[in-house]
Design a protein around this motif. Sequence first.
Motif, PDB file in Angstrom:
ATOM      1  N   LYS A  26       0.832  -1.206   0.000  1.00  0.00           N
ATOM      2  CA  LYS A  26       0.000   0.000   0.000  1.00  0.00           C
ATOM      3  C   LYS A  26       0.867   1.257   0.000  1.00  0.00           C
ATOM      4  O   LYS A  26       0.555   2.240  -0.691  1.00  0.00           O
ATOM      5  CB  LYS A  26      -0.920  -0.003   1.221  1.00  0.00           C
ATOM      6  CG  LYS A  26      -1.762   1.266   1.374  1.00  0.00           C
ATOM      7  CD  LYS A  26      -2.756   1.171   2.512  1.00  0.00           C
ATOM      8  CE  LYS A  26      -3.423   2.513   2.801  1.00  0.00           C
ATOM      9  NZ  LYS A  26      -4.011   3.151   1.604  1.00  0.00           N
ATOM     10  N   LYS A  29       2.170   1.928  -3.480  1.00  0.00           N
ATOM     11  CA  LYS A  29       1.062   2.382  -4.323  1.00  0.00           C
ATOM     12  C   LYS A  29       0.696   3.835  -4.001  1.00  0.00           C
ATOM     13  O   LYS A  29       0.539   4.666  -4.906  1.00  0.00           O
ATOM     14  CB  LYS A  29      -0.153   1.471  -4.109  1.00  0.00           C
ATOM     15  CG  LYS A  29      -1.395   1.831  -4.917  1.00  0.00           C
ATOM     16  CD  LYS A  29      -2.485   0.781  -4.709  1.00  0.00           C
ATOM     17  CE  LYS A  29      -3.754   1.119  -5.487  1.00  0.00           C
ATOM     18  NZ  LYS A  29      -4.438   2.332  -4.935  1.00  0.00           N
ATOM     19  N   ASP A  30       0.603   4.133  -2.708  1.00  0.00           N
ATOM     20  CA  ASP A  30       0.220   5.491  -2.294  1.00  0.00           C
ATOM     21  C   ASP A  30       1.299   6.509  -2.686  1.00  0.00           C
ATOM     22  O   ASP A  30       0.983   7.646  -3.069  1.00  0.00           O
ATOM     23  CB  ASP A  30      -0.002   5.535  -0.784  1.00  0.00           C
ATOM     24  CG  ASP A  30      -1.272   4.801  -0.357  1.00  0.00           C
ATOM     25  OD1 ASP A  30      -2.032   4.377  -1.245  1.00  0.00           O
ATOM     26  OD2 ASP A  30      -1.477   4.649   0.863  1.00  0.00           O
ATOM     27  N   GLU A  33       0.968   7.283  -6.337  1.00  0.00           N
ATOM     28  CA  GLU A  33      -0.219   8.093  -6.570  1.00  0.00           C
ATOM     29  C   GLU A  33      -0.008   9.536  -6.117  1.00  0.00           C
ATOM     30  O   GLU A  33      -0.637  10.465  -6.635  1.00  0.00           O
ATOM     31  CB  GLU A  33      -1.424   7.481  -5.855  1.00  0.00           C
ATOM     32  CG  GLU A  33      -1.905   6.177  -6.495  1.00  0.00           C
ATOM     33  CD  GLU A  33      -3.076   5.560  -5.759  1.00  0.00           C
ATOM     34  OE1 GLU A  33      -3.413   6.063  -4.654  1.00  0.00           O
ATOM     35  OE2 GLU A  33      -3.650   4.571  -6.272  1.00  0.00           O
ATOM     36  N   ALA A  34       0.916   9.720  -5.155  1.00  0.00           N
ATOM     37  CA  ALA A  34       1.242  11.066  -4.679  1.00  0.00           C
ATOM     38  C   ALA A  34       2.219  11.780  -5.608  1.00  0.00           C
ATOM     39  O   ALA A  34       2.590  12.932  -5.368  1.00  0.00           O
ATOM     40  CB  ALA A  34       1.825  10.987  -3.269  1.00  0.00           C
ATOM     41  N   TYR A 256       5.629   1.241   5.755  1.00  0.00           N
ATOM     42  CA  TYR A 256       4.454   2.116   5.722  1.00  0.00           C
ATOM     43  C   TYR A 256       4.547   3.224   6.770  1.00  0.00           C
ATOM     44  O   TYR A 256       4.350   4.412   6.454  1.00  0.00           O
ATOM     45  CB  TYR A 256       3.180   1.298   5.948  1.00  0.00           C
ATOM     46  CG  TYR A 256       1.924   2.144   5.907  1.00  0.00           C
ATOM     47  CD1 TYR A 256       1.299   2.427   4.697  1.00  0.00           C
ATOM     48  CD2 TYR A 256       1.383   2.675   7.075  1.00  0.00           C
ATOM     49  CE1 TYR A 256       0.156   3.221   4.654  1.00  0.00           C
ATOM     50  CE2 TYR A 256       0.245   3.470   7.043  1.00  0.00           C
ATOM     51  CZ  TYR A 256      -0.366   3.741   5.827  1.00  0.00           C
ATOM     52  OH  TYR A 256      -1.481   4.529   5.786  1.00  0.00           O
ATOM     53  N   LYS A 260       4.860   7.225   6.124  1.00  0.00           N
ATOM     54  CA  LYS A 260       3.788   8.076   6.632  1.00  0.00           C
ATOM     55  C   LYS A 260       4.365   9.213   7.473  1.00  0.00           C
ATOM     56  O   LYS A 260       4.021  10.392   7.284  1.00  0.00           O
ATOM     57  CB  LYS A 260       2.826   7.242   7.473  1.00  0.00           C
ATOM     58  CG  LYS A 260       1.554   7.965   7.896  1.00  0.00           C
ATOM     59  CD  LYS A 260       0.572   8.044   6.750  1.00  0.00           C
ATOM     60  CE  LYS A 260      -0.772   8.578   7.223  1.00  0.00           C
ATOM     61  NZ  LYS A 260      -1.715   8.753   6.097  1.00  0.00           N
ATOM     62  N   ILE A 265       3.562   9.788   2.118  1.00  0.00           N
ATOM     63  CA  ILE A 265       2.221   9.288   1.780  1.00  0.00           C
ATOM     64  C   ILE A 265       1.208   9.900   2.753  1.00  0.00           C
ATOM     65  O   ILE A 265       1.581  10.430   3.793  1.00  0.00           O
ATOM     66  CB  ILE A 265       2.137   7.746   1.847  1.00  0.00           C
ATOM     67  CG1 ILE A 265       2.605   7.227   3.199  1.00  0.00           C
ATOM     68  CG2 ILE A 265       2.952   7.127   0.737  1.00  0.00           C
ATOM     69  CD1 ILE A 265       2.473   5.714   3.346  1.00  0.00           C
TER      70      ILE A 265
END
Length: 265
Positions: A26, A29-30, A33-34, A256, A260, A265
């Motif tokens: 994830k 992927k995030d 997308e960012a 992750y 974060k 992300i």
Amino acid sequence: MKALFFDIDGTLIDNETKQVPRSALKAIKDAREAGHLTFINTGRVECIIGNIKSRFKMDGYICGCGTQIVVGDKTVFEKRIDHDRGIEIKKLLKKFNVEGMLEARQGIYFPAKPFIYPEITERALDAISTVVEPSVGEFDRDDYDFDKFCIFDDPRFSRSDLKSFFAECSDFDIIDRGAGFYECVPYPCSKGKGVLKVLDYYGIALEDAYVFGDSMNDLPMFTCGAKNRIVLGEHDTALEEYSTYFAKKVLEDGIYLSMKELGLI
């Protein structure tokens, strides 16, 4: 736009269980997308990252400790061991009774059985066999080239003249991975050089580069000038003085949570 570089084993994949946390998938992927670029940066050669490519959708791959760089589907840099030098390396392995594994983008090559260190080398052979069909007993062939090689030794009762062998390999960076395992990469290639080439390709500054790793072959990533250096929870302590962020373990959602907290992300 940032550029993110990830080691595989011990960084995206847990070394013991071989599991990939869903949170890591994830996070990648995030990040894309960012608007960020993501790259695998691995000691593995191209033929043994097929399963990684299918699971992690990346913008590119630095393979074989920087011996091949792929952006999209295009190889933008490659360095192979000179053909005659490769033949000489195989002769030196035999001369000094050293157990080696040759790594090429087209395949993996093991010496003929019986192995010098059966327990160790069979384990490596089994691991490689889960990803690609290796060639065994084909060191005497001279119709193929390879990109790098690894050495297996048993420190408890070594039967190899490693000192003499390594003295003949001044054109290689010999990376001691511990427990008798050595990764041999042709100069000037390294994971760090790979990072710099990708940054130059895209025109991205070192301040916007993030490297994620855990082991000694990641050290060039941590010393190449990238300003953001994230070390995973289980790591070689030699990386600590170069790290700017200490993440949790792989299975504790280290990728992750670090991404974060770093605002990626």
